[in-house]
Design an enzyme around this catalytic site. Structure first.
Site, PDB file in Angstrom:
ATOM      1  N   GLN A 278      10.010   9.201  35.236  1.00 46.44           N
ATOM      2  CA  GLN A 278       9.079   8.072  35.341  1.00 46.44           C
ATOM      3  C   GLN A 278       8.188   7.954  34.101  1.00 46.44           C
ATOM      4  OE1 GLN A 278       6.942   8.592  39.005  1.00 46.44           O
ATOM      5  NE2 GLN A 278       8.672   7.965  40.265  1.00 46.44           N
ATOM      6  N   ASP A 335       7.857   9.789  19.507  1.00 42.56           N
ATOM      7  CA  ASP A 335       7.615  10.809  20.532  1.00 42.56           C
ATOM      8  C   ASP A 335       8.841  10.966  21.434  1.00 42.56           C
ATOM      9  OD1 ASP A 335       6.040  12.415  22.524  1.00 42.56           O
ATOM     10  OD2 ASP A 335       6.378  10.614  23.719  1.00 42.56           O
ATOM     11  N   GLU A 362      -1.770  -7.976   2.962  1.00 41.09           N
ATOM     12  CA  GLU A 362      -1.974  -9.348   3.487  1.00 41.09           C
ATOM     13  C   GLU A 362      -3.194  -9.399   4.400  1.00 41.09           C
ATOM     14  OE1 GLU A 362      -0.388 -11.585   2.176  1.00 41.09           O
ATOM     15  OE2 GLU A 362       1.537 -10.772   1.555  1.00 41.09           O
TER      16      GLU A 362
HETATM   17  C1  LIG Z   1       2.459  -1.678  -0.189  1.00 45.74           C
HETATM   18  C2  LIG Z   1       1.455  -2.715  -0.626  1.00 45.74           C
HETATM   19  C3  LIG Z   1       1.884  -3.890  -1.230  1.00 45.74           C
HETATM   20  C4  LIG Z   1       0.960  -4.837  -1.669  1.00 45.74           C
HETATM   21  N1  LIG Z   1       1.408  -5.971  -2.326  1.00 45.74           N
HETATM   22  C5  LIG Z   1       0.506  -6.807  -2.892  1.00 45.74           C
HETATM   23  C6  LIG Z   1       0.953  -7.910  -3.713  1.00 45.74           C
HETATM   24  O1  LIG Z   1       2.169  -8.156  -3.869  1.00 45.74           O
HETATM   25  N2  LIG Z   1       0.005  -8.672  -4.331  1.00 45.74           N
HETATM   26  C7  LIG Z   1      -1.316  -8.442  -4.189  1.00 45.74           C
HETATM   27  O2  LIG Z   1      -2.096  -9.169  -4.794  1.00 45.74           O
HETATM   28  N3  LIG Z   1      -1.767  -7.422  -3.419  1.00 45.74           N
HETATM   29  C8  LIG Z   1      -0.891  -6.597  -2.782  1.00 45.74           C
HETATM   30  N4  LIG Z   1      -1.330  -5.527  -2.007  1.00 45.74           N
HETATM   31  C9  LIG Z   1      -2.767  -5.281  -1.910  1.00 45.74           C
HETATM   32  C10 LIG Z   1      -3.359  -5.601  -0.541  1.00 45.74           C
HETATM   33  O3  LIG Z   1      -3.437  -6.987  -0.362  1.00 45.74           O
HETATM   34  C11 LIG Z   1      -4.748  -4.914  -0.466  1.00 45.74           C
HETATM   35  O4  LIG Z   1      -4.487  -3.519  -0.415  1.00 45.74           O
HETATM   36  C12 LIG Z   1      -5.547  -5.356   0.726  1.00 45.74           C
HETATM   37  O5  LIG Z   1      -6.007  -6.681   0.558  1.00 45.74           O
HETATM   38  C13 LIG Z   1      -6.770  -4.436   0.950  1.00 45.74           C
HETATM   39  O6  LIG Z   1      -7.460  -4.216  -0.223  1.00 45.74           O
HETATM   40  P1  LIG Z   1      -7.862  -2.725  -0.669  1.00 45.74           P
HETATM   41  O7  LIG Z   1      -6.668  -1.856  -0.547  1.00 45.74           O
HETATM   42  O8  LIG Z   1      -8.529  -2.827  -1.983  1.00 45.74           O
HETATM   43  O9  LIG Z   1      -8.904  -2.235   0.427  1.00 45.74           O
HETATM   44  P2  LIG Z   1     -10.482  -2.548   0.423  1.00 45.74           P
HETATM   45  O10 LIG Z   1     -10.703  -4.019   0.256  1.00 45.74           O
HETATM   46  O11 LIG Z   1     -11.146  -1.631  -0.529  1.00 45.74           O
HETATM   47  O12 LIG Z   1     -10.872  -2.134   1.904  1.00 45.74           O
HETATM   48  C14 LIG Z   1     -11.074  -0.756   2.269  1.00 45.74           C
HETATM   49  C15 LIG Z   1     -11.481  -0.714   3.743  1.00 45.74           C
HETATM   50  O13 LIG Z   1     -12.727  -1.421   3.915  1.00 45.74           O
HETATM   51  C16 LIG Z   1     -12.589  -2.352   4.966  1.00 45.74           C
HETATM   52  N5  LIG Z   1     -13.453  -3.522   4.703  1.00 45.74           N
HETATM   53  C17 LIG Z   1     -13.501  -4.279   3.592  1.00 45.74           C
HETATM   54  N6  LIG Z   1     -14.430  -5.235   3.721  1.00 45.74           N
HETATM   55  C18 LIG Z   1     -14.970  -5.097   4.961  1.00 45.74           C
HETATM   56  C19 LIG Z   1     -15.979  -5.793   5.705  1.00 45.74           C
HETATM   57  N7  LIG Z   1     -16.597  -6.864   5.207  1.00 45.74           N
HETATM   58  N8  LIG Z   1     -16.280  -5.356   6.940  1.00 45.74           N
HETATM   59  C20 LIG Z   1     -15.625  -4.293   7.485  1.00 45.74           C
HETATM   60  N9  LIG Z   1     -14.671  -3.592   6.838  1.00 45.74           N
HETATM   61  C21 LIG Z   1     -14.342  -3.997   5.590  1.00 45.74           C
HETATM   62  C22 LIG Z   1     -11.114  -2.752   4.957  1.00 45.74           C
HETATM   63  O14 LIG Z   1     -10.726  -3.287   6.216  1.00 45.74           O
HETATM   64  C23 LIG Z   1     -10.480  -1.400   4.667  1.00 45.74           C
HETATM   65  O15 LIG Z   1     -10.363  -0.656   5.857  1.00 45.74           O
HETATM   66  C24 LIG Z   1      -0.426  -4.606  -1.490  1.00 45.74           C
HETATM   67  C25 LIG Z   1      -0.857  -3.434  -0.840  1.00 45.74           C
HETATM   68  C26 LIG Z   1       0.065  -2.501  -0.402  1.00 45.74           C
HETATM   69  C27 LIG Z   1      -0.424  -1.244   0.279  1.00 45.74           C
END
Ligand SMILES: Cc1cc2nc3c(=O)[nH]c(=O)nc-3n(C[C@H](O)[C@H](O)[C@H](O)COP(=O)(O)OP(=O)(O)OC[C@H]3O[C@@H](n4cnc5c(N)ncnc54)[C@H](O)[C@@H]3O)c2cc1C
Length: 383
Positions: A278, A335, A362
């Site tokens: 279950q 799991d 995104e």
């Molecule tokens: C595999 C991969 C592929 C990617 N491809 C692309 C691409 O092709 N082109 C491109 O331009 N980018 C790309 N990205 C980048 C992606 O869009 C960013 O990583 C994403 O927008 C988050 O930005 P950051 O990593 O700088 O995190 P940050 O913006 O530094 O955020 C860090 C943390 O803070 C939190 N946070 C931020 N602001 C707030 C708020 N106001 N209130 C509460 N929490 C908050 C976020 O939720 C997160 O948990 C890619 C990322 C990855 C991992």
């Protein structure tokens, strides 16, 4: 394939046929490649011409060697590719939604004629350079700058986490010019433009993620996307890509469930198949419950997009839901497989690692929550 509420019946013959061709391609040509490419951290470049042959590039574009498809079909393609691998889906989404679409929507006739037919044939791969080392969630703070000088532009800045960056022949780079965000088409090999792969990733291993470095990079006047102005233009491309991630996560969830269900029927522990317990059935039921809710939401969003009714916060909701639930489903599937769940051959651990990145790219889960919160209350909680 999981379809508890017979959504299949609401697809047209054309939608089913197109999805069927992509499903066959994924099952027969991609599945056998992907675990090894995940291990080696390389994209299976040989699938690009095949994707082009099937008409997978240019689905938001009419003309220029492309055939426009509905958003529902775009979502079905993302789901099928995501069922195999998120890197594969990312190649498709970036090419379509983040490079071909903006060239089509914001470019000149010369730019469209120059890039779109070659991108449709898969001869040119594109990338989308928005995020920077210090500006991901808040791209409006970007430091990359463009300066107009006589008959050219000079770009300086660094973009980070750029999907396809090191394999692309053209990069759509977003930069501030006179305090406004503008888009520039930068050809690989342009002096002052360099790409460096991001190394040692444990997620999105098949996807080429790169740093783009622009140092006194001189671009001709015709590289500016004249129609793209401000964050609004950027976000219009991201809407489609976010929907693509939501569909891809659903594909990953279905893949994980199917492996777990088949395993549970076969694996005998305490002299009985684990599917007869279950507690295991409850896990399978929860997985199908969340997959079904995500399918209904995703299908409805696809139709809404086709009818031009979808609003960005609705896209945020589906992206947030599907990635969050797919992560839970992938963990439960892992799991159910016990120790075998960590083996690449069963695919689940790969999806789980990729879903970690999908919860960030995104727009993070928090950012989508803020978008929906603002929509509900009318109050921005971003700052
Ligand atoms: C595999 C991969 C592929 C990617 N491809 C692309 C691409 O092709 N082109 C491109 O331009 N980018 C790309 N990205 C980048 C992606 O869009 C960013 O990583 C994403 O927008 C988050 O930005 P950051 O990593 O700088 O995190 P940050 O913006 O530094 O955020 C860090 C943390 O803070 C939190 N946070 C931020 N602001 C707030 C708020 N106001 N209130 C509460 N929490 C908050 C976020 O939720 C997160 O948990 C890619 C990322 C990855 C991992």
């Amino acid at each position: 394939m999981v379809d508890y509420f017979q959504l299949e019946a609401s697809l047209s013959e054309e939608e089913k046929n197109f999805r069927g061709r992509v499903r066959k391609f994924v099952d027969e040509e991609c599945m056998s490649l992907i675990a090894a490419h995940f291990d080696s951290g390389a994209f299976p470049m040989e699938v690009i011409p095949r994707m082009a042959e099937m008409g997978l590039f240019g689905v938001h574009v009419e003309g220029y060697g492309c055939t426009k498809r509905s958003h529902t079909v775009y979502g079905l393609i993302c789901q099928e590719l995501g069922r195999c691998d998120s890197g594969l889906r990312a190649m498709f989404s970036v090419q379509n939604s983040l490079v071909m679409y903006p060239i089509f929507a914001f470019g000149s006739e010369e730019q469209k004629g120059r890039w779109l037919p070659r991108m449709a044939r898969g001869d040119v791969v594109g990338c989308f350079g928005l995020s920077e080392p210090d500006f991901g969630s808040d791209p409006s703070g970007m430091r990359t700058r463009a300066v107009k000088q006589e008959n050219h532009y000079v770009l300086n800045g660094t973009k980070m986490w750029i999907t396809n960056g090191s394999v692309a022949q053209v990069a759509l780079v977003w930069a501030k010019m006179d305090d406004e965000i503008r888009g520039f088409l930068v050809e690989a090999g342009t002096p002052g433009f360099q790409t460096t792969p991001v190394q040692r990733k444990f997620s999105y291993r098949t996807s080429p993620t790169s740093l783009l470095i622009l140092k006194d990079c001189i671009l001709p006047e015709e590289s500016l996307l004249l129609g793209a102005k401000g964050l609004k233009s950027v976000l219009s491309c991201l809407n489609y890509a976010r929907y693509g991630v939501a569909c891809s996560a659903l594909g990953s969830a279905i893949a994980c469930y199917e492996v777990a269900e088949a395993f549970a029927r076969k694996r005998e522990v305490f002299e009985k198949p684990i599917a007869s317990y279950q507690l295991v059935q409850e896990k399978l039921v929860q997985m199908v419950l969340e997959i079904t809710k995500a399918q209904l939401l995703t299908h409805h969003l696809g139709r809404f997009l086709d009818q031009r009714k979808a609003r960005p916060p609705q896209i945020s909701m589906v992206k947030l839901n599907n990635v969050r639930e797919a992560m839970k489903i992938a963990r439960t599937a892992r799991d159910i497989l016990g120790a075998r769940g960590i083996l690449a051959d069963h695919h689940i651990i790969r999806h789980l690692c990729d879903l970690e990145a999908m919860s960030t790219l995104e727009g993070t889960e928090s950012i989508h929550t803020l978008i929906i919160g603002q929509d509900l209350t009318g109050i921005s909680a971003f700052h």
